[in-house]
Design a protein around this motif. Structure first.
Motif, PDB file in Angstrom:
ATOM      1  N   ALA A  95       0.817  -1.207   0.000  1.00 24.63           N
ATOM      2  CA  ALA A  95       0.000   0.000   0.000  1.00 24.63           C
ATOM      3  C   ALA A  95       0.858   1.268   0.000  1.00 24.63           C
ATOM      4  CB  ALA A  95      -0.939   0.004   1.203  1.00 24.63           C
ATOM      5  N   CYS A  96       2.083   1.181   0.493  1.00 28.83           N
ATOM      6  CA  CYS A  96       2.992   2.335   0.465  1.00 28.83           C
ATOM      7  C   CYS A  96       3.543   2.579  -0.930  1.00 28.83           C
ATOM      8  CB  CYS A  96       4.154   2.117   1.429  1.00 28.83           C
ATOM      9  SG  CYS A  96       3.675   2.147   3.173  1.00 28.83           S
ATOM     10  N   GLY A  97       3.396   1.595  -1.787  1.00 28.66           N
ATOM     11  CA  GLY A  97       3.920   1.698  -3.139  1.00 28.66           C
ATOM     12  C   GLY A  97       5.144   0.827  -3.323  1.00 28.66           C
ATOM     13  N   ALA A  98       5.255   0.230  -4.497  1.00 33.00           N
ATOM     14  CA  ALA A  98       6.395  -0.614  -4.814  1.00 33.00           C
ATOM     15  C   ALA A  98       6.614  -0.617  -6.316  1.00 33.00           C
ATOM     16  CB  ALA A  98       6.162  -2.049  -4.324  1.00 33.00           C
ATOM     17  N   VAL A  99       7.859  -0.834  -6.711  1.00 35.71           N
ATOM     18  CA  VAL A  99       8.172  -1.059  -8.115  1.00 35.71           C
ATOM     19  C   VAL A  99       8.020  -2.550  -8.372  1.00 35.71           C
ATOM     20  CG1 VAL A  99       9.925  -0.919  -9.921  1.00 35.71           C
ATOM     21  CG2 VAL A  99       9.763   0.879  -8.186  1.00 35.71           C
ATOM     22  N   THR A 100       7.162  -2.901  -9.324  1.00 33.09           N
ATOM     23  CA  THR A 100       6.949  -4.306  -9.654  1.00 33.09           C
ATOM     24  C   THR A 100       7.267  -4.523 -11.132  1.00 33.09           C
ATOM     25  OG1 THR A 100       4.615  -4.056 -10.283  1.00 33.09           O
ATOM     26  CG2 THR A 100       5.104  -4.416  -7.938  1.00 33.09           C
ATOM     27  N   ALA A 101       7.450  -5.778 -11.481  1.00 34.88           N
ATOM     28  CA  ALA A 101       7.719  -6.130 -12.875  1.00 34.88           C
ATOM     29  C   ALA A 101       7.251  -7.551 -13.124  1.00 34.88           C
ATOM     30  CB  ALA A 101       9.211  -6.009 -13.190  1.00 34.88           C
ATOM     31  N   VAL A 102       6.938  -7.827 -14.364  1.00 33.26           N
ATOM     32  CA  VAL A 102       6.671  -9.203 -14.774  1.00 33.26           C
ATOM     33  C   VAL A 102       8.017  -9.905 -14.935  1.00 33.26           C
ATOM     34  CG1 VAL A 102       5.746 -10.684 -16.596  1.00 33.26           C
ATOM     35  CG2 VAL A 102       4.532  -8.594 -15.933  1.00 33.26           C
ATOM     36  N   ILE A 103       8.172 -11.057 -14.289  1.00 39.64           N
ATOM     37  CA  ILE A 103       9.381 -11.863 -14.433  1.00 39.64           C
ATOM     38  C   ILE A 103       8.945 -13.216 -14.985  1.00 39.64           C
ATOM     39  CG2 ILE A 103      11.367 -12.880 -13.261  1.00 39.64           C
ATOM     40  CD1 ILE A 103      11.231 -10.694 -11.193  1.00 39.64           C
ATOM     41  N   GLU A 104       9.524 -13.595 -16.105  1.00 40.66           N
ATOM     42  CA  GLU A 104       9.058 -14.818 -16.768  1.00 40.66           C
ATOM     43  C   GLU A 104      10.207 -15.499 -17.503  1.00 40.66           C
ATOM     44  OE1 GLU A 104       6.097 -13.420 -19.460  1.00 40.66           O
ATOM     45  OE2 GLU A 104       7.524 -12.351 -20.746  1.00 40.66           O
ATOM     46  N   ARG A 105      10.012 -16.787 -17.776  1.00 46.81           N
ATOM     47  CA  ARG A 105      10.956 -17.543 -18.598  1.00 46.81           C
ATOM     48  C   ARG A 105      10.598 -17.369 -20.071  1.00 46.81           C
ATOM     49  NH1 ARG A 105       9.925 -21.305 -14.486  1.00 46.81           N
ATOM     50  NH2 ARG A 105      11.724 -21.765 -13.169  1.00 46.81           N
ATOM     51  N   ASP A 106      11.615 -17.327 -20.898  1.00 48.09           N
ATOM     52  CA  ASP A 106      11.445 -17.365 -22.346  1.00 48.09           C
ATOM     53  C   ASP A 106      12.504 -18.329 -22.874  1.00 48.09           C
ATOM     54  OD1 ASP A 106      10.819 -16.982 -24.960  1.00 48.09           O
ATOM     55  OD2 ASP A 106      11.570 -14.927 -25.084  1.00 48.09           O
ATOM     56  N   GLY A 107      12.121 -19.596 -22.974  1.00 45.33           N
ATOM     57  CA  GLY A 107      13.120 -20.625 -23.242  1.00 45.33           C
ATOM     58  C   GLY A 107      14.014 -20.765 -22.039  1.00 45.33           C
ATOM     59  N   ASP A 108      15.320 -20.696 -22.260  1.00 45.11           N
ATOM     60  CA  ASP A 108      16.255 -20.766 -21.138  1.00 45.11           C
ATOM     61  C   ASP A 108      16.524 -19.387 -20.540  1.00 45.11           C
ATOM     62  OD1 ASP A 108      17.996 -22.419 -19.476  1.00 45.11           O
ATOM     63  OD2 ASP A 108      19.658 -21.338 -20.434  1.00 45.11           O
ATOM     64  N   ASP A 109      16.073 -18.339 -21.219  1.00 43.55           N
ATOM     65  CA  ASP A 109      16.308 -16.975 -20.747  1.00 43.55           C
ATOM     66  C   ASP A 109      15.286 -16.587 -19.683  1.00 43.55           C
ATOM     67  OD1 ASP A 109      18.239 -16.939 -22.715  1.00 43.55           O
ATOM     68  OD2 ASP A 109      16.993 -15.824 -24.140  1.00 43.55           O
ATOM     69  N   VAL A 110      15.614 -15.516 -18.959  1.00 44.56           N
ATOM     70  CA  VAL A 110      14.688 -14.905 -18.001  1.00 44.56           C
ATOM     71  C   VAL A 110      14.497 -13.459 -18.422  1.00 44.56           C
ATOM     72  CG1 VAL A 110      14.287 -14.255 -15.607  1.00 44.56           C
ATOM     73  CG2 VAL A 110      15.398 -16.435 -16.128  1.00 44.56           C
ATOM     74  N   VAL A 111      13.256 -13.017 -18.471  1.00 41.69           N
ATOM     75  CA  VAL A 111      12.928 -11.662 -18.924  1.00 41.69           C
ATOM     76  C   VAL A 111      12.241 -10.900 -17.802  1.00 41.69           C
ATOM     77  CG1 VAL A 111      11.613 -10.287 -20.578  1.00 41.69           C
ATOM     78  CG2 VAL A 111      12.731 -12.410 -21.321  1.00 41.69           C
ATOM     79  N   TRP A 112      12.690  -9.665 -17.574  1.00 40.63           N
ATOM     80  CA  TRP A 112      12.021  -8.721 -16.681  1.00 40.63           C
ATOM     81  C   TRP A 112      11.415  -7.633 -17.572  1.00 40.63           C
ATOM     82  CZ3 TRP A 112      14.822  -7.318 -11.471  1.00 40.63           C
ATOM     83  CH2 TRP A 112      15.177  -8.510 -10.808  1.00 40.63           C
ATOM     84  N   ARG A 113      10.111  -7.418 -17.455  1.00 42.80           N
ATOM     85  CA  ARG A 113       9.451  -6.441 -18.320  1.00 42.80           C
ATOM     86  C   ARG A 113       8.285  -5.756 -17.602  1.00 42.80           C
ATOM     87  NH1 ARG A 113       4.595  -8.481 -20.147  1.00 42.80           N
ATOM     88  NH2 ARG A 113       4.328 -10.756 -20.072  1.00 42.80           N
ATOM     89  N   ASP A 114       7.758  -4.741 -18.244  1.00 38.25           N
ATOM     90  CA  ASP A 114       6.569  -4.027 -17.772  1.00 38.25           C
ATOM     91  C   ASP A 114       6.726  -3.531 -16.334  1.00 38.25           C
ATOM     92  OD1 ASP A 114       5.459  -4.536 -20.220  1.00 38.25           O
ATOM     93  OD2 ASP A 114       4.281  -6.249 -19.556  1.00 38.25           O
ATOM     94  N   PHE A 115       7.800  -2.781 -16.105  1.00 36.99           N
ATOM     95  CA  PHE A 115       8.025  -2.190 -14.788  1.00 36.99           C
ATOM     96  C   PHE A 115       6.957  -1.135 -14.512  1.00 36.99           C
ATOM     97  CE2 PHE A 115      12.078  -3.962 -15.891  1.00 36.99           C
ATOM     98  CZ  PHE A 115      12.650  -4.337 -14.690  1.00 36.99           C
ATOM     99  N   ALA A 116       6.493  -1.092 -13.257  1.00 35.32           N
ATOM    100  CA  ALA A 116       5.443  -0.133 -12.908  1.00 35.32           C
ATOM    101  C   ALA A 116       5.488   0.177 -11.420  1.00 35.32           C
ATOM    102  CB  ALA A 116       4.067  -0.692 -13.280  1.00 35.32           C
TER     103      ALA A 116
END
Length: 340
Positions: A95-116
């Motif tokens: 509730a105080c606020g946080a930076v979040t992101a989608v963290i997901e696998r893409d094959g063997d890679d890991v992707v961080w996207r859509d920061f908000a």
């Protein structure tokens, strides 16, 4: 989505605590920051006072759970596959606020996207998204090796115990209480004589009261050297508790010069000068001792500054006589005397 790879790493970081001029305080937090392409990810967020979920003062079970979450061994804690990347350093409440992101696998890679910036169950990317940040694609083996190493060894960055040396117990007791309030351990002694070597090695900084004579300071330094304790020793500038807290915080940051956002603080000629490494919020506070030996503190400046050299005029009454300046930003505390 870009196929270019970003490097992923981890580094110890600090959210300095401290007593504020109005009597409030910030809690000291040691944590592990995410390093993307050789630069702390937090530095891309210019006006954010936050810590990562990998804090050294959380219970081991919770720390392990956070690491395993980032390794994608458990489900995402928030809807839409989102994870907290940085949160409130005081209460860690979403509730105080946080930076979040989608963290997901893409094959063997890991992707961080859509920061908000997120304050509820779901993020509004159109309104609160960090549109110039990411996506970041990490090689899976590099990503997993960095995080798994945290489970195999000690948590880096957990340095926060100060030894206070001086004969006057009452002023040092007030300082120790203030340090403990913001999460820094503090012990008081008149000298280092008879202190076992392993105990001396448990301290991360030493602060001498102004009343400690030079010969005693030299004796303490010899004792520390003999014990193999390579820690900074700080001479108290003035009997002003918030100033001494800032000195202790600066000492605890020793060895982290590569991760400072603020450098080269000086105060002379009616102005403060300093270098900003990355865009960040900078706060300047003046502390002085008046003619009746009373401590005075006053906030002078608070603004987000771009990288580069900056000069800030100082209010003459606030730095009259014996005065000192404290500069704070996320991860850095600097202290300097104000030259006439």
């Amino acid at each position: 989505m870009s196929a270019e790879y970003a490097t992923f790493g981890l580094a110890p970081a600090t959210r300095p605590g401290g007593l504020l001029a109005g009597g409030d305080f910030h809690v000291h937090r040691d944590f592990v920051d995410f390093v993307v392409d050789g630069r702390p990810l937090l530095y891309r967020l210019s006006d954010l006072d936050a810590v990562s979920p990998l804090a050294s003062d959380v219970p081991p079970s919770l720390f392990t759970a956070q690491v395993r979450g980032l390794l994608l061994e458990t489900g995402a804690p928030l809807p839409d596959g989102r994870y907290v990347v940085y949160g409130c350093p005081e209460c860690e409440d979403l509730a105080c606020g946080a930076v979040t992101a989608v963290i997901e696998r893409d094959g063997d890679d890991v992707v961080w996207r859509d920061f908000a910036w997120q304050t509820g169950d779901r993020a509004d990317l159109e309104r609160d998204g960090y549109h110039g940040m990411g996506p970041f694609r990490f090689r899976g083996d590099e990503y997993r090796a960095a995080l798994t190493a945290l489970l195999d060894g000690d948590l880096p960055g957990s340095r926060r115990r100060v030894l206070l040396i001086g004969a006057r117990a009452a002023p040092l007791a007030r300082l120790a209480a203030a340090l403990r309030t913001i999460g820094i351990g503090a012990d008081i002694t008149q000298s280092a004589d008879g202190v076992p070597a392993d105990e001396l090695r448990s301290y991360d900084a030493v602060l001498f009261a102004r009343s400690v004579p030079a010969r005693e300071r030299d004796a303490v330094r010899r004792a520390l050297t003999g014990a193999g304790a390579d820690v900074p020793c700080v001479d108290a500038l003035a009997p002003v508790v918030p100033l001494l807290v800032a000195q202790a915080e600066q000492a605890l940051e020793a060895g982290r010069d590569g991760h400072r956002r603020l450098t080269d603080l000086t105060a002379a000629g009616g102005a403060a000068e300093f270098e900003v490494v990355s865009a960040c919020r900078v706060r300047l506070t003046a502390h002085r001792v008046d003619r009746l030996s009373r401590a005075r503190s006053r906030d002078l400046f608070d603004a987000v500054l771009e990288p580069g050299r900056h000069r800030v005029p100082l209010d003459p009454p606030a730095v009259k006589g014996e005065a000192y300046l404290v500069a704070r930003t996320a991860g850095t505390v600097l202290v300097t005397a104000v030259a006439p």
